[in-house]
Scaffold this active site. Structure first.
Site: not given
Ligand code: MEV
Length: 313
Positions: A102, A106, A110, A152
């Site tokens: 968590v 990863l 989402a 995500d």
């Molecule tokens: C987070 O997993 C990925 C980021 O690019 C944020 C997003 O795309 O919403 C940091």
């Protein structure tokens, strides 16, 4: 009708989702540049039931966590926001099982949101369109950080390997089917940081330092150049690009000593490429190696807890 739903007299809605690992392009994707995601099967499972409670609830029993939609914490707000999006007027309870580490990049947040939305949709039997469900996933993610690119929850909902481009009129998503497979090894290098804090930090840099926007554009160009190598399964070239991507993320200020150290360990152990994945500040490193090569896994398993492997294909 699902097996679970027909098992008893009480209606039960069920939903599943994937986790994700970002191979390249995080942060830049928020600004419209391309990013490559790989879905991790079996992210979260949810079951939704009508309840007689005053307020709807969401619980992850294995974490001892339970929230109500009228609570003030972020999870409560996220639950309230999906119930509003889905126009659910009765109280219900959602139980979740999460099969991902968590808060380490990863896609656990989402995965929970997508599984919960799907279970609620299944319970209410309103046959909402993918676009309506997508708006609910986005509403969930927006509570955790105000400006999610959508990559995500797209990975949580569809899985597989794909390139994602955020656009005002709706994201462009293209599946990638590499000609040959590779091995991804994910390592939890440090406790995760808040995605919101990391995304806000990059936004502030973009507003105050012209170099930050250039670094984001360089990441976008690098992802664009690397796409044909991913499709061709030219993993040596993909690995080099991942290393360059990590250097650009470092320049943006989203790495940390523990992530850099884990990247160094992986490269010394023969990884074709290694970089932070997700929003950074802590969390996971993703390493690339040839399919069938177990040496990297062995070295990383001896040094870190929470090593996870997946075939990229
Ligand atoms: C987070 O997993 C990925 C980021 O690019 C944020 C997003 O795309 O919403 C940091």
């Amino acid at each position: 009708m699902s097996e679970e739903r027909s098992a008893g007299a009480e209606p039960v809605g069920v939903g599943r989702s994937c986790g994700k690992v970002l191979l390249m392009g995080e942060h830049a994707v928020v600004y419209g540049h391309p990013a490559i995601a790989v879905g991790l099967d079996d992210g979260a499972h949810a079951k939704a039931r009508w309840s007689s409670g005053r307020s709807s609830e969401l619980a992850v029993a294995s974490w001892g966590l339970a929230v109500e939609a009228d609570g003030e914490d972020l999870l409560s707000q996220a639950l309230a926001s999906i119930l509003e999006r889905l126009a659910v007027r009765r109280s219900l309870s959602v139980e979740l099982e999460v099969h991902l580490p968590v808060g380490v990049g990863l896609g656990s947040s989402a995965a929970i949101g997508v599984a919960a939305v799907r279970a609620i949709d299944d319970l209410t039997r309103e046959r909402r369109s993918e676009a309506e469900l997508g708006a609910a996933y986005q509403a969930w993610e927006a509570v955790f950080h105000g400006n999610p690119s959508g990559i995500d929850h797209t990975a949580a909902a569809r899985g597989g390997t794909f390139v994602y481009r955020r656009r005002p009129e709706g994201a462009l998503i293209e599946a990638i089917a590499p000609e040959r497979g590779a091995r991804l090894v994910m390592v939890v290098a440090a406790p995760g940081a808040s995605t919101k804090t990391m995304v806000d930090g990059v936004r502030q840099r973009v507003q105050t330092e012209p170099q930050a926007a250039k670094d984001l554009a360089s990441i976008g160009a690098l992802v664009e150049e690397t796409l044909p190598f991913v499709a061709a399964g030219d993993w040596a070239r993909v690995g080099e690009a991942m290393n360059t991507n990590h250097a650009l993320l470092r320049a943006l200020g989203v790495s940390c000593p523990a992530l850099d150290a884990a990247v160094d360990v992986a490269r010394s152990a023969g990884a074709l490429g290694a970089k932070l994945t997700g929003s950074g500040g802590g969390g996971c490193v993703v390493c690339l190696t040839h399919q069938g090569d177990e040496h990297l896994e062995r070295v990383l398993n001896a040094r870190f807890e929470g090593v996870l492997c997946r075939t990229l294909n």
